[in-house]
Design a protein around this motif. Structure first.
Motif, PDB file in Angstrom:
ATOM      1  N   ALA A 104      -1.105  -6.186 -11.636  1.00 33.59           N
ATOM      2  CA  ALA A 104      -0.713  -5.143 -10.757  1.00 33.59           C
ATOM      3  C   ALA A 104      -2.020  -4.263 -10.668  1.00 33.59           C
ATOM      4  O   ALA A 104      -2.409  -4.094  -9.289  1.00 33.59           O
ATOM      5  CB  ALA A 104       0.585  -4.578 -10.578  1.00 33.59           C
ATOM      6  N   LYS A 105      -2.313  -3.846 -11.453  1.00 35.95           N
ATOM      7  CA  LYS A 105      -3.307  -2.845 -11.396  1.00 35.95           C
ATOM      8  C   LYS A 105      -4.695  -3.297 -10.712  1.00 35.95           C
ATOM      9  O   LYS A 105      -5.438  -2.628 -10.138  1.00 35.95           O
ATOM     10  CB  LYS A 105      -3.723  -2.124 -12.833  1.00 35.95           C
ATOM     11  N   ASN A 106      -5.041  -4.521 -11.436  1.00 34.48           N
ATOM     12  CA  ASN A 106      -6.213  -5.422 -10.861  1.00 34.48           C
ATOM     13  C   ASN A 106      -6.188  -5.972  -9.606  1.00 34.48           C
ATOM     14  O   ASN A 106      -7.203  -6.409  -9.065  1.00 34.48           O
ATOM     15  CB  ASN A 106      -6.797  -6.193 -12.001  1.00 34.48           C
ATOM     16  N   ASN A 107      -4.854  -5.816  -8.830  1.00 37.49           N
ATOM     17  CA  ASN A 107      -4.767  -6.546  -7.754  1.00 37.49           C
ATOM     18  C   ASN A 107      -4.133  -5.375  -6.859  1.00 37.49           C
ATOM     19  O   ASN A 107      -3.078  -5.905  -6.347  1.00 37.49           O
ATOM     20  CB  ASN A 107      -4.139  -7.954  -7.807  1.00 37.49           C
ATOM     21  N   GLU A 108      -4.555  -4.392  -6.653  1.00 34.54           N
ATOM     22  CA  GLU A 108      -4.183  -3.316  -5.684  1.00 34.54           C
ATOM     23  C   GLU A 108      -4.113  -3.693  -4.397  1.00 34.54           C
ATOM     24  O   GLU A 108      -2.894  -3.175  -3.490  1.00 34.54           O
ATOM     25  CB  GLU A 108      -5.053  -2.058  -5.709  1.00 34.54           C
ATOM     26  N   TRP A 109      -4.842  -4.782  -3.891  1.00 37.14           N
ATOM     27  CA  TRP A 109      -4.483  -5.081  -2.503  1.00 37.14           C
ATOM     28  C   TRP A 109      -3.212  -5.720  -2.324  1.00 37.14           C
ATOM     29  O   TRP A 109      -2.715  -5.748  -1.052  1.00 37.14           O
ATOM     30  CB  TRP A 109      -5.824  -6.325  -2.092  1.00 37.14           C
ATOM     31  N   LEU A 110      -2.367  -6.361  -3.256  1.00 35.39           N
ATOM     32  CA  LEU A 110      -1.142  -6.581  -3.122  1.00 35.39           C
ATOM     33  C   LEU A 110      -0.045  -5.417  -2.937  1.00 35.39           C
ATOM     34  O   LEU A 110       1.163  -5.727  -2.301  1.00 35.39           O
ATOM     35  CB  LEU A 110      -0.581  -7.203  -4.531  1.00 35.39           C
ATOM     36  N   GLY A 111      -0.524  -4.277  -3.041  1.00 33.78           N
ATOM     37  CA  GLY A 111       0.503  -3.083  -2.865  1.00 33.78           C
ATOM     38  C   GLY A 111       1.655  -3.116  -3.733  1.00 33.78           C
ATOM     39  O   GLY A 111       2.665  -2.890  -3.409  1.00 33.78           O
ATOM     40  N   ASN A 112       1.492  -3.882  -4.773  1.00 37.37           N
ATOM     41  CA  ASN A 112       2.508  -4.108  -5.729  1.00 37.37           C
ATOM     42  C   ASN A 112       3.804  -4.850  -5.252  1.00 37.37           C
ATOM     43  O   ASN A 112       5.049  -4.865  -5.571  1.00 37.37           O
ATOM     44  CB  ASN A 112       3.078  -2.711  -6.375  1.00 37.37           C
ATOM     45  N   LYS A 113       3.388  -5.623  -4.148  1.00 36.72           N
ATOM     46  CA  LYS A 113       4.582  -6.357  -3.442  1.00 36.72           C
ATOM     47  C   LYS A 113       4.508  -7.861  -3.948  1.00 36.72           C
ATOM     48  O   LYS A 113       3.360  -8.438  -4.078  1.00 36.72           O
ATOM     49  CB  LYS A 113       4.382  -6.306  -1.900  1.00 36.72           C
ATOM     50  N   THR A 114       5.623  -8.428  -4.024  1.00 41.35           N
ATOM     51  CA  THR A 114       5.764  -9.936  -4.264  1.00 41.35           C
ATOM     52  C   THR A 114       5.502 -10.697  -2.901  1.00 41.35           C
ATOM     53  O   THR A 114       6.104 -10.301  -1.864  1.00 41.35           O
ATOM     54  CB  THR A 114       7.102 -10.451  -5.059  1.00 41.35           C
ATOM     55  N   ILE A 115       4.846 -11.770  -2.997  1.00 43.46           N
ATOM     56  CA  ILE A 115       4.600 -12.608  -1.785  1.00 43.46           C
ATOM     57  C   ILE A 115       5.066 -14.039  -2.059  1.00 43.46           C
ATOM     58  O   ILE A 115       4.812 -14.433  -2.863  1.00 43.46           O
ATOM     59  CB  ILE A 115       2.917 -12.643  -1.436  1.00 43.46           C
ATOM     60  N   THR A 116       5.849 -14.399  -1.048  1.00 40.27           N
ATOM     61  CA  THR A 116       6.415 -15.761  -1.140  1.00 40.27           C
ATOM     62  C   THR A 116       5.406 -16.983  -0.765  1.00 40.27           C
ATOM     63  O   THR A 116       4.720 -16.485   0.196  1.00 40.27           O
ATOM     64  CB  THR A 116       7.767 -15.959  -0.358  1.00 40.27           C
ATOM     65  N   LEU A 117       5.038 -17.808  -1.671  1.00 38.53           N
ATOM     66  CA  LEU A 117       3.923 -18.571  -1.347  1.00 38.53           C
ATOM     67  C   LEU A 117       4.741 -19.876  -0.567  1.00 38.53           C
ATOM     68  O   LEU A 117       5.580 -20.279  -0.792  1.00 38.53           O
ATOM     69  CB  LEU A 117       3.253 -19.022  -2.468  1.00 38.53           C
ATOM     70  N   PRO A 118       3.824 -20.833   0.202  1.00 39.42           N
ATOM     71  CA  PRO A 118       4.236 -22.170   0.492  1.00 39.42           C
ATOM     72  C   PRO A 118       4.628 -23.146  -0.632  1.00 39.42           C
ATOM     73  O   PRO A 118       4.062 -23.067  -1.564  1.00 39.42           O
ATOM     74  CB  PRO A 118       3.000 -22.778   1.179  1.00 39.42           C
ATOM     75  N   GLY A 119       5.713 -23.507  -0.494  1.00 40.54           N
ATOM     76  CA  GLY A 119       6.373 -24.446  -1.564  1.00 40.54           C
ATOM     77  C   GLY A 119       7.396 -23.777  -2.509  1.00 40.54           C
ATOM     78  O   GLY A 119       7.931 -24.384  -3.355  1.00 40.54           O
ATOM     79  N   GLY A 120       7.776 -22.325  -2.110  1.00 42.63           N
ATOM     80  CA  GLY A 120       8.830 -21.851  -2.716  1.00 42.63           C
ATOM     81  C   GLY A 120       8.527 -20.797  -4.048  1.00 42.63           C
ATOM     82  O   GLY A 120       9.495 -20.183  -4.465  1.00 42.63           O
ATOM     83  N   GLY A 121       7.223 -21.099  -4.462  1.00 38.97           N
ATOM     84  CA  GLY A 121       7.005 -20.094  -5.461  1.00 38.97           C
ATOM     85  C   GLY A 121       6.470 -18.768  -5.045  1.00 38.97           C
ATOM     86  O   GLY A 121       6.443 -18.443  -3.587  1.00 38.97           O
ATOM     87  N   LYS A 122       5.936 -18.035  -5.918  1.00 35.54           N
ATOM     88  CA  LYS A 122       5.711 -16.352  -5.502  1.00 35.54           C
ATOM     89  C   LYS A 122       4.407 -16.019  -6.257  1.00 35.54           C
ATOM     90  O   LYS A 122       4.277 -16.476  -7.379  1.00 35.54           O
ATOM     91  CB  LYS A 122       6.904 -15.371  -6.008  1.00 35.54           C
ATOM     92  N   LEU A 123       3.686 -15.236  -5.486  1.00 40.11           N
ATOM     93  CA  LEU A 123       2.602 -14.293  -6.392  1.00 40.11           C
ATOM     94  C   LEU A 123       3.167 -13.163  -6.694  1.00 40.11           C
ATOM     95  O   LEU A 123       3.823 -12.157  -5.761  1.00 40.11           O
ATOM     96  CB  LEU A 123       1.590 -14.140  -5.398  1.00 40.11           C
ATOM     97  N   ILE A 124       3.170 -12.940  -7.844  1.00 35.82           N
ATOM     98  CA  ILE A 124       4.277 -11.724  -8.643  1.00 35.82           C
ATOM     99  C   ILE A 124       3.308 -10.506  -9.248  1.00 35.82           C
ATOM    100  O   ILE A 124       2.467 -11.058 -10.045  1.00 35.82           O
ATOM    101  CB  ILE A 124       5.209 -12.135  -9.397  1.00 35.82           C
ATOM    102  N   PRO A 125       2.927  -9.412  -8.857  1.00 37.80           N
ATOM    103  CA  PRO A 125       2.403  -8.581  -9.621  1.00 37.80           C
ATOM    104  C   PRO A 125       3.136  -7.963 -10.877  1.00 37.80           C
ATOM    105  O   PRO A 125       4.286  -7.750 -10.620  1.00 37.80           O
ATOM    106  CB  PRO A 125       2.080  -7.358  -8.520  1.00 37.80           C
ATOM    107  N   ILE A 126       2.260  -8.104 -11.981  1.00 41.29           N
ATOM    108  CA  ILE A 126       3.059  -7.454 -13.214  1.00 41.29           C
ATOM    109  C   ILE A 126       2.407  -6.547 -13.758  1.00 41.29           C
ATOM    110  O   ILE A 126       1.245  -6.343 -13.747  1.00 41.29           O
ATOM    111  CB  ILE A 126       3.598  -8.725 -14.242  1.00 41.29           C
ATOM    112  N   SER A 127       3.213  -5.646 -14.482  1.00 39.81           N
ATOM    113  CA  SER A 127       2.644  -4.446 -15.135  1.00 39.81           C
ATOM    114  C   SER A 127       1.968  -4.893 -16.435  1.00 39.81           C
ATOM    115  O   SER A 127       2.703  -5.804 -17.261  1.00 39.81           O
ATOM    116  CB  SER A 127       3.333  -3.389 -15.458  1.00 39.81           C
TER     117      SER A 127
END
Length: 127
Positions: A104-127
């Motif tokens: 999460a710290k190195n991907n601040e552009w995500l705003g600590n939000k999980t994004i649902t991806l095509p195909g049903g998986g997710k891009l998940i920021p973790i600490s």
């Protein structure tokens, strides 16, 4: 030590792996041990596989240009994931139901939000 066996690339024993991939189609899983550092720049290419699925490496950094794609075949853990167009990341990934976990710290552009991806998986920021 860098080892490639069949469709699997492995990095271990205090190793680092950096690759600029251009105009390619790659298939296979990338594994790394707790001493390894992995960096990829993917340009005009398609990668099918998982990266660091056991979450063991020191870090994995991956960058996609605007023409590249990633088809996941397993859950993946990355330190930093960068897309040339951060506002349209869904076009880069077909998750096939798998997740990408990122620092999460190195991907601040995500705003600590999980994004649902095509195909049903997710891009998940973790600490």
């Amino acid at each position: 030590m860098m080892k490639a066996t069949g469709a699997t690339a492995a990095c271990g024993n205090f190793g680092g792996f950096r690759n600029d991939i251009t105009d390619s189609t790659l298939k296979g899983n990338i594994t790394a041990d707790k001493f390894s550092k992995v960096r990829f720049n993917i340009n005009n290419s398609v990668y099918t596989g998982s990266i660091n699925s056991k979450n063991e490496s020191q870090y994995v950094d991956i960058t996609f240009d605007k023409t590249s794609k990633w088809n996941l075949t397993g859950h993946s853990y990355v330190n930093t994931i960068t897309f040339q167009n951060q506002n349209n990341i869904r076009k880069y990934i077909n998750s096939n139901g798998y997740n990408i976990y990122c620092n999460a710290k190195n991907n601040e552009w995500l705003g600590n939000k999980t994004i649902t991806l095509p195909g049903g998986g997710k891009l998940i920021p973790i600490s």
